[in-house]
Design a protein around this motif. Structure first.
Motif, PDB file in Angstrom:
ATOM      1  N   PRO A 110       0.754  -1.178  -0.034  1.00  0.00           N
ATOM      2  CA  PRO A 110       0.147   0.023  -0.043  1.00  0.00           C
ATOM      3  C   PRO A 110       0.829   1.089   0.087  1.00  0.00           C
ATOM      4  O   PRO A 110       0.382   2.209  -0.550  1.00  0.00           O
ATOM      5  N   MET A 111       2.140   1.250   0.757  1.00  0.00           N
ATOM      6  CA  MET A 111       2.840   2.366   0.722  1.00  0.00           C
ATOM      7  C   MET A 111       3.542   2.810  -0.458  1.00  0.00           C
ATOM      8  O   MET A 111       3.520   3.897  -0.839  1.00  0.00           O
ATOM      9  N   ILE A 112       3.849   1.817  -1.349  1.00  0.00           N
ATOM     10  CA  ILE A 112       4.589   2.346  -2.451  1.00  0.00           C
ATOM     11  C   ILE A 112       3.440   2.624  -3.979  1.00  0.00           C
ATOM     12  O   ILE A 112       3.901   2.852  -4.992  1.00  0.00           O
ATOM     13  N   LEU A 113       2.170   2.051  -3.835  1.00  0.00           N
ATOM     14  CA  LEU A 113       1.323   2.139  -4.675  1.00  0.00           C
ATOM     15  C   LEU A 113       1.100   3.798  -5.123  1.00  0.00           C
ATOM     16  O   LEU A 113       1.196   4.661  -4.163  1.00  0.00           O
TER      17      LEU A 113
ATOM     18  N   PHE B 208       8.332   8.014  -8.861  1.00  0.00           N
ATOM     19  CA  PHE B 208       7.678   9.330  -8.314  1.00  0.00           C
ATOM     20  C   PHE B 208       6.853   9.951  -9.310  1.00  0.00           C
ATOM     21  O   PHE B 208       5.898  10.422  -9.153  1.00  0.00           O
ATOM     22  N   SER B 209       7.754  10.084 -10.233  1.00  0.00           N
ATOM     23  CA  SER B 209       7.150  10.645 -11.599  1.00  0.00           C
ATOM     24  C   SER B 209       6.084   9.848 -12.215  1.00  0.00           C
ATOM     25  O   SER B 209       4.998  10.325 -12.540  1.00  0.00           O
ATOM     26  N   TRP B 210       6.214   8.614 -12.313  1.00  0.00           N
ATOM     27  CA  TRP B 210       5.301   7.722 -12.617  1.00  0.00           C
ATOM     28  C   TRP B 210       3.848   7.661 -11.929  1.00  0.00           C
ATOM     29  O   TRP B 210       2.773   7.633 -12.463  1.00  0.00           O
ATOM     30  N   ASN B 211       4.136   7.698 -10.518  1.00  0.00           N
ATOM     31  CA  ASN B 211       2.974   7.804  -9.537  1.00  0.00           C
ATOM     32  C   ASN B 211       2.327   9.039  -9.562  1.00  0.00           C
ATOM     33  O   ASN B 211       1.317   9.151  -8.887  1.00  0.00           O
ATOM     34  N   GLU B 212       2.904  10.029 -10.006  1.00  0.00           N
ATOM     35  CA  GLU B 212       2.235  11.487  -9.552  1.00  0.00           C
ATOM     36  C   GLU B 212       0.969  11.583 -10.255  1.00  0.00           C
ATOM     37  O   GLU B 212       0.940  11.313 -11.241  1.00  0.00           O
ATOM     38  N   THR B 224      -1.043  14.998 -23.175  1.00  0.00           N
ATOM     39  CA  THR B 224       0.028  14.389 -22.562  1.00  0.00           C
ATOM     40  C   THR B 224      -0.495  13.347 -21.153  1.00  0.00           C
ATOM     41  O   THR B 224      -0.056  13.287 -20.099  1.00  0.00           O
ATOM     42  N   MET B 225      -2.001  13.151 -21.416  1.00  0.00           N
ATOM     43  CA  MET B 225      -2.741  12.465 -20.616  1.00  0.00           C
ATOM     44  C   MET B 225      -1.768  11.135 -20.085  1.00  0.00           C
ATOM     45  O   MET B 225      -1.432  10.246 -21.022  1.00  0.00           O
ATOM     46  N   THR B 226      -1.780  10.800 -18.811  1.00  0.00           N
ATOM     47  CA  THR B 226      -0.947   9.812 -18.247  1.00  0.00           C
ATOM     48  C   THR B 226      -1.897   8.765 -17.809  1.00  0.00           C
ATOM     49  O   THR B 226      -3.131   9.033 -17.580  1.00  0.00           O
ATOM     50  N   LEU B 227      -1.473   7.708 -17.342  1.00  0.00           N
ATOM     51  CA  LEU B 227      -2.016   6.808 -16.819  1.00  0.00           C
ATOM     52  C   LEU B 227      -3.009   7.187 -15.310  1.00  0.00           C
ATOM     53  O   LEU B 227      -4.152   7.192 -15.123  1.00  0.00           O
ATOM     54  N   THR B 228      -2.223   7.601 -14.754  1.00  0.00           N
ATOM     55  CA  THR B 228      -2.894   8.180 -13.225  1.00  0.00           C
ATOM     56  C   THR B 228      -3.627   9.250 -13.710  1.00  0.00           C
ATOM     57  O   THR B 228      -4.688   9.367 -12.961  1.00  0.00           O
ATOM     58  N   ALA B 229      -3.345  10.394 -14.339  1.00  0.00           N
ATOM     59  CA  ALA B 229      -3.925  11.448 -14.530  1.00  0.00           C
ATOM     60  C   ALA B 229      -5.304  11.320 -15.209  1.00  0.00           C
ATOM     61  O   ALA B 229      -6.377  11.978 -15.215  1.00  0.00           O
ATOM     62  N   VAL B 251      -2.269  -2.020 -13.967  1.00  0.00           N
ATOM     63  CA  VAL B 251      -0.864  -1.800 -14.828  1.00  0.00           C
ATOM     64  C   VAL B 251       0.100  -0.731 -14.450  1.00  0.00           C
ATOM     65  O   VAL B 251       1.249  -0.749 -14.419  1.00  0.00           O
ATOM     66  N   VAL B 252      -0.485   0.262 -13.819  1.00  0.00           N
ATOM     67  CA  VAL B 252       0.270   1.365 -13.005  1.00  0.00           C
ATOM     68  C   VAL B 252       1.039   0.746 -11.924  1.00  0.00           C
ATOM     69  O   VAL B 252       2.343   0.981 -11.612  1.00  0.00           O
ATOM     70  N   SER B 253       0.444  -0.213 -11.319  1.00  0.00           N
ATOM     71  CA  SER B 253       1.207  -0.825 -10.034  1.00  0.00           C
ATOM     72  C   SER B 253       2.316  -1.693 -10.487  1.00  0.00           C
ATOM     73  O   SER B 253       3.165  -1.959  -9.464  1.00  0.00           O
TER      74      SER B 253
END
Lengths: 289, 277
Positions: A110-113, B208-212, B224-229, B251-253
């Protein structure tokens, strides 16, 4: 430290350019903005110098103050619980180190997701109609409408989600530092017949204290930033029951497009983070030196 | 004595049992999300908990083949990679300077790292939003890449400084005596020696950038839509596309989970800024 003909500064050139252009300059422009009127919904007065009016408005705003209160309340409830659970679990795992290899990677998930995935996952699971936890709670007669849809439970729920997400971080750093402690005092205590509790109270805990302080401070900085999870779970609602300071500032600027007043609110947010960072630096320098 | 050891071993088994239960419970929400991604809509919305369901890839197909998410995936990769390159380009020389030379500001890096880490995304985004809008690059990948550097750069500098400090200064001083230039020392001696550190830092920066989420949502645009956005786009007034959201989440995880398991021993140091080794 050696000297060079460039004095080493040439290596810093890209950084200095970046800091001035991308961090300092836009920040100053925002401060300029914060003493002017700029609103896309009331454009008539745009550009007018208003002095500190926006700041006054922010400090006197009931919704801003209530969001400050919520942020503080959230920190004051979540952080102590996370630290206590973190210490408890790190110590427990240190008794059963064989499990560490299997347990820690799963606990860390959960922390790294991505925070947005954490929020979505919580929202899905808590759904009273088809989420596994939501159905379970409904069967127990707790919150049949869903924890996130009622103002009385939504705030508590984001705290529980935060505990689920972040306690493993504390377990990880506490366990790492328990394992790095000198062995001799512990062996001596065992030979003298000290029990587990005494060893914890008089050896583990004192050795752990500096790391606990660092853990609290790191969590404090993260807790202050909390946004994505709440944004996707509740969007600050129901009503404004989960409208933390970050959500408030987001809405002000990017929902109501009140950018002058919004800039003042963000400047206040910055000020708070500078103050906390300043104390962090003071404290950790004392602890590590 | 026998009774005592019996109690002790039953406490031991109870503790092991307890640890395993807590671990499993903490895994349930993510497991449920993974299962949801393989369910048909009727199974997702079923109020009865079914342990067995007929699995389907339809959510993945809808999002990534029929929908736009393969493009978003590429955008995520482009932005995160671009951010790593930018942060290394600015951060490596800076970290080298802080590690090797007496330069102004060395004492304040820690404060710089913390204050950028501490500042909420919304506080960093608003000034950049107005600035990028004014110079006309709002909505481009470059803008998002630059924006992500505001929180990643400080981390790169701080972590790389620690890695460079681990390389003995005698090595580069010897090379200096042999007539190597400052740039040679950096490129041919210090960097190759810090290779594993650079890889660790690059991966952390990438993640960090991937998850942002918020920077990409506000600074980026539809190109520029990303998976998270793209997450909020699947929560529509007509309903929430849980299946696709779950598929995208998985897929993001995946890259995150795989690389963190690989990085495990560096993780403590990386996430506590070296405060815990």
């Amino acid at each position: 430290m050696r000297k060079t003909k460039f004095g080493g500064y040439i290596w810093l050139l890209p950084l200095v350019i970046f800091l001035f252009l991308i961090e300092l300059w836009p920040f100053l422009k925002m401060l300029y903005q914060s003493v002017h009127h700029l609103s896309y919904t009331q454009p008539a007065l745009n550009g007018e110098f208003v002095g500190l009016d926006n700041y006054r408005k922010a400090m006197n705003s009931e919704s801003m103050m209530s969001s400050v209160g919520l942020t503080l309340k959230y920190m004051l409830i979540a952080l102590p619980l996370e630290v206590l659970l973190g210490i408890f679990f790190a110590v427990l795992l240190s008794y059963h180190l064989k499990l560490k290899k299997y347990v820690l990677p799963i606990l860390l998930i959960p922390m790294i997701l991505a925070p947005i995935v954490v929020g979505l996952s919580a929202k899905l699971n808590l759904n009273p109609d088809f989420g596994i936890i939501g159905i379970f709670l409904k069967d127990l007669g707790i919150s049949p409408a869903g924890l996130l849809t009622s103002a009385s439970t939504a705030f508590l729920t984001i705290i529980i989600v935060d505990i689920w997400q972040w306690t493993p971080f504390l377990i990880m750093i506490f366990l790492a530092s328990i394992l790095a402690m000198p062995k001799e005092p512990f062996e001596a205590a065992m030979i003298d017949g000290a029990d587990r509790f005494q060893i914890f109270r008089y050896l583990t805990l004192p050795f752990l204290t500096p790391i606990i302080i660092i853990g609290i401070l790191l969590r404090l900085t993260d807790a202050y930033k909390l946004f994505d999870q709440v944004y996707i779970m509740t969007g600050g609602g129901p009503g404004s029951s989960t409208e933390l300071l970050t959500i408030f500032a987001y809405k002000l600027n990017f929902k109501f497009w009140n950018l002058g007043y919004g800039s003042a609110a963000v400047a206040i947010l910055f000020l708070i983070s500078f103050v906390i960072s300043f104390f962090f630096v003071k404290l950790t320098y004392k602890e590590t030196n | 004595m026998i009774k005592n050891s019996k109690i002790k071993s039953s406490i031991k088994y109870f503790e092991i049992f307890f640890i395993i239960i807590i671990t499993l419970v903490s895994f349930i929400p993510f497991l449920w999300l993974i299962l949801t991604s393989f369910k048909f809509r009727t199974d997702i919305l079923s109020p009865v908990l079914k342990l067995f369901f007929s699995p389907t890839l339809s959510n993945y197909i809808k999002a990534f083949v029929e929908g736009e998410f393969s493009t978003y995936f590429l955008n995520s990769v482009t932005i995160a990679t671009g951010n790593v390159i930018l942060c290394l380009f600015i951060g490596l020389p800076a970290a080298y300077a802080f590690s090797r030379f007496k330069v102004f500001g060395e004492k304040h890096i820690f404060f710089y790292v913390l204050s950028t880490r501490m500042a909420p995304a919304i506080a960093l985004v608003l000034p950049l939003y107005m600035f990028f809008k004014q110079i006309g690059i709002l909505g481009t990948s470059a803008a998002v890449i630059i924006a992500h550097a505001t929180f990643n750069l400080a981390l790169v500098i701080y972590l790389m400084k620690n890695f460079f400090n681990d390389i003995p200064k005698e090595i580069d001083e010897a090379a200096l005596v042999d007539g190597a230039s400052e740039f040679d020392i950096f490129l041919k001696i210090v960097l190759p020696n810090a290779k594993s550190g650079v890889i660790v830092v690059a991966i952390i920066t990438f993640l960090f950038s991937w998850n942002e989420f918020l920077f990409t949502l506000l600074i980026g645009g539809s190109n520029t839509m990303t998976l998270t956005a793209a997450f909020p786009g699947l929560v529509t007034p007509l309903g929430t596309y849980w299946g696709q959201l779950a598929a995208v989440s998985v897929v993001v995880s995946m890259p995150v989970i795989i690389s963190v398991w690989y990085l495990q021993k560096h993780l403590v140091r990386g996430l506590t800024f070296g405060a815990v080794k």
